[in-house]
Design an enzyme around this catalytic site. Structure first.
Site, PDB file in Angstrom:
ATOM      1  CG  ASN A 292      -2.883   5.530 -12.915  1.00 47.46           C
ATOM      2  OD1 ASN A 292      -3.862   5.003 -12.952  1.00 47.46           O
ATOM      3  ND2 ASN A 292      -1.898   5.322 -12.373  1.00 47.46           N
TER       4      ASN A 292
ATOM      5  CG  ASN B 292      -4.756  12.439 -11.002  1.00 41.30           C
ATOM      6  OD1 ASN B 292      -4.480  13.392  -9.725  1.00 41.30           O
ATOM      7  ND2 ASN B 292      -3.833  11.918 -11.509  1.00 41.30           N
TER       8      ASN B 292
ATOM      9  CE1 TYR C   6      -0.348  12.477 -13.218  1.00 42.92           C
ATOM     10  CE2 TYR C   6      -0.654   9.960 -13.525  1.00 42.92           C
ATOM     11  CZ  TYR C   6      -0.443  11.108 -12.365  1.00 42.92           C
ATOM     12  OH  TYR C   6      -0.404  10.828 -10.948  1.00 42.92           O
TER      13      TYR C   6
ATOM     14  CB  THR D  98       5.789   8.824  -9.200  1.00 45.59           C
ATOM     15  OG1 THR D  98       5.299   8.867 -10.656  1.00 45.59           O
ATOM     16  CG2 THR D  98       6.180  10.220  -9.070  1.00 45.59           C
TER      17      THR D  98
ATOM     18  CG  HIS E 224       1.236   6.909 -17.463  1.00 43.21           C
ATOM     19  ND1 HIS E 224       0.143   6.620 -17.318  1.00 43.21           N
ATOM     20  CD2 HIS E 224       1.621   7.499 -16.358  1.00 43.21           C
ATOM     21  CE1 HIS E 224      -0.012   6.463 -15.986  1.00 43.21           C
ATOM     22  NE2 HIS E 224       0.932   7.147 -15.265  1.00 43.21           N
TER      23      HIS E 224
HETATM   24  C1  FMN Z   1       4.648   5.052  -4.884  1.00 45.27           C
HETATM   25  C2  FMN Z   1       3.822   4.749  -6.145  1.00 45.27           C
HETATM   26  C3  FMN Z   1       3.890   5.669  -7.278  1.00 45.27           C
HETATM   27  C4  FMN Z   1       3.338   5.316  -8.402  1.00 45.27           C
HETATM   28  N1  FMN Z   1       3.699   6.006  -9.773  1.00 45.27           N
HETATM   29  C5  FMN Z   1       3.020   5.365 -10.762  1.00 45.27           C
HETATM   30  C6  FMN Z   1       3.742   6.096 -12.175  1.00 45.27           C
HETATM   31  O1  FMN Z   1       4.511   6.742 -11.990  1.00 45.27           O
HETATM   32  N2  FMN Z   1       2.859   5.659 -13.355  1.00 45.27           N
HETATM   33  C7  FMN Z   1       1.887   4.663 -13.014  1.00 45.27           C
HETATM   34  O2  FMN Z   1       1.536   4.317 -14.218  1.00 45.27           O
HETATM   35  N3  FMN Z   1       1.646   4.104 -12.052  1.00 45.27           N
HETATM   36  C8  FMN Z   1       2.110   4.621 -11.007  1.00 45.27           C
HETATM   37  N4  FMN Z   1       1.623   3.862  -9.686  1.00 45.27           N
HETATM   38  C9  FMN Z   1       0.761   2.366  -9.775  1.00 45.27           C
HETATM   39  C10 FMN Z   1       1.540   1.435  -9.788  1.00 45.27           C
HETATM   40  O3  FMN Z   1       2.432   1.236 -11.063  1.00 45.27           O
HETATM   41  C11 FMN Z   1       0.729   0.150  -9.792  1.00 45.27           C
HETATM   42  O4  FMN Z   1      -0.148  -0.092 -10.618  1.00 45.27           O
HETATM   43  C12 FMN Z   1      -0.174   0.217  -8.535  1.00 45.27           C
HETATM   44  O5  FMN Z   1       0.572   0.291  -7.325  1.00 45.27           O
HETATM   45  C13 FMN Z   1      -0.914  -1.038  -8.060  1.00 45.27           C
HETATM   46  O6  FMN Z   1      -0.076  -2.280  -8.257  1.00 45.27           O
HETATM   47  P1  FMN Z   1       0.365  -2.861  -6.588  1.00 45.27           P
HETATM   48  O7  FMN Z   1      -0.724  -3.286  -6.123  1.00 45.27           O
HETATM   49  O8  FMN Z   1       1.220  -3.971  -7.170  1.00 45.27           O
HETATM   50  O9  FMN Z   1       1.166  -1.834  -5.854  1.00 45.27           O
HETATM   51  C14 FMN Z   1       2.551   4.069  -8.661  1.00 45.27           C
HETATM   52  C15 FMN Z   1       2.182   3.426  -7.394  1.00 45.27           C
HETATM   53  C16 FMN Z   1       2.861   3.689  -6.056  1.00 45.27           C
HETATM   54  C17 FMN Z   1       2.453   2.787  -4.770  1.00 45.27           C
END
Ligand code: FMN
Length: 350
Positions: A175, A232, A177, A25, A172
């Protein structure tokens, strides 16, 4: 031998590598329709084997955060077409993540009506509404009669995704939702056909997935889970059992993939997922190149999702391939704003 850069079949698609851009997001679609800046952002990241977009609501009631995109109106389809065309022009593939926020919402963002949820339990704490901080709004429990209508929005959004030229959808289920709210016994206290046993709590997610599959076919649908995750305010005392059931049921559907976020709950999330899901498995959460290669080599996953590293490294796959240094993202520009901290991160000097 690099596994990350070996090709892989994912549902209806052949991918050139196993680097997945995880959904993130970024809250840069005011009005709910993706715009030219969003299209540029995703096009810059088209070197990924697969891009999964930011969470995108299939219904007005699911637009619980400010400036997130939707996929239920004609202007949304036009906006998503910009994204699909830009990514395809760079040779990439893109699935849109369908995110209904459920109780994770402020009513000012969803027409002044209470958010919908499995039960009427509010999410503790405050959120950013676009103008300031406010408590999450008091949700109302969906009636059994209206749940099929909410599920149908996933099918409609999948149809619209195909109409926009997107390659598929990711439901999705992670998390906290809406589908994750149904899965969680502390948020779903229903005693009808949609709550109670794990079979009943999983029904919403499985039927939403089926609606998307009926619309565009199983090879264009993936599902994301966050087993044991507490984001959440989710609490599941038997998260491994929940994962085992949901993965087993999803495995019957011949989907493009299951995408599992490992939030390190203290048990072997990847192992349980693999045991119960023989299909294509994406793992995400805190990966770097070495850990990604190791997990692929060990057969723990088929593809690896990278989130944060994609923010400041639009050419992340190329950097991983060369084992080049990674840039560090600016957290203050994660959500909202303009091109700064979004499309202005440079690629490696050629
Ligand atoms: C800024 C941001 C926004 C995110 N938005 C979503 C989202 O919209 N949907 C989702 O399933 N996960 C979302 N996540 C989780 C990421 O998809 C990912 O699983 C999480 O950051 C862990 O992976 P990483 O260590 O590679 O960042 C978001 C993470 C970040 C940092």
């Amino acid at each position: 031998m690099s596994q990350l850069f070996s090709p892989v079949r994912l549902g209806a698609y052949d991918l050139p590598n196993r680097v997945v851009m995880a959904p993130m997001t970024r809250s840069r679609s005011p009005g709910g329709a993706p715009n030219a800046l969003n299209a540029e952002y995703y096009a810059q990241r088209a070197g990924a084997g697969l891009i999964v977009t930011e969470g995108t609501s299939p219904a007005p009631e699911g637009m619980g955060y400010p400036w997130i995109p939707g996929l239920y109106a004609p202007e949304h389809v036009a906006g998503w077409r910009l994204v699909a065309d830009a990514v395809h022009a760079r040779g990439g593939r893109v699935f849109v993540q369908l995110m209904h926020t459920g109780r994770v919402a402020h009513e000012s963002l969803i027409g002044g009506r209470p958010p919908v949820a499995p039960s009427d339990l509010p999410l503790p704490g405050e959120m950013f509404t676009g103008t300031g901080m406010a408590p999450y709004s008091q949700p109302r429990a969906l009636t059994a009669e209206e749940i099929p209508g909410v599920i149908a929005t996933y099918g409609r959004a999948a149809t619209l995704a195909a109409e926009a030229g997107l390659d598929g959808v990711e439901v999705h289920g992670a998390n906290g939702y809406l589908p994750s709210q149904f899965l969680a016994p502390n948020v779903n206290t229903r005693s009808d056909a949609w709550g109670g046993s794990i079979e009943k709590r999983a029904r919403f997610l499985l039927e939403a997935t089926d609606a998307a599959v009926a619309a565009i076919g199983p090879g264009r649908v993936g599902v994301r889970l966050s087993p044991g995750g507490t984001f959440n305010d989710i609490q599941d005392p038997d998260a491994a059992g929940t994962l085992a059931h949901v993965a087993t049921e999803l495995a019957k559907r011949n989907l493009a993939y299951l995408h599992v976020m490992d939030t390190n709950p203290g048990w072997d999330v990847a192992g349980v997922a693999r045991r119960h899901y023989p299909g294509t498995l994406i793992l995400a959460g805190g990966y770097d190149r070495a850990r990604a290669e190791a997990d692929l080599a060990a057969g723990r996953a088929d593809l690896i999702g990278f989130g944060t590293p994609f923010i400041a490294n639009p050419d992340l796959p190329e950097r991983l391939r060369r084992d080049a240094p990674l840039a560090t993202p600016d957290k203050t520009t994660f959500y909202g704003g303009d091109a700064r901290g979004y499309t202005d991160y440079p690629t490696l000097a050629a």
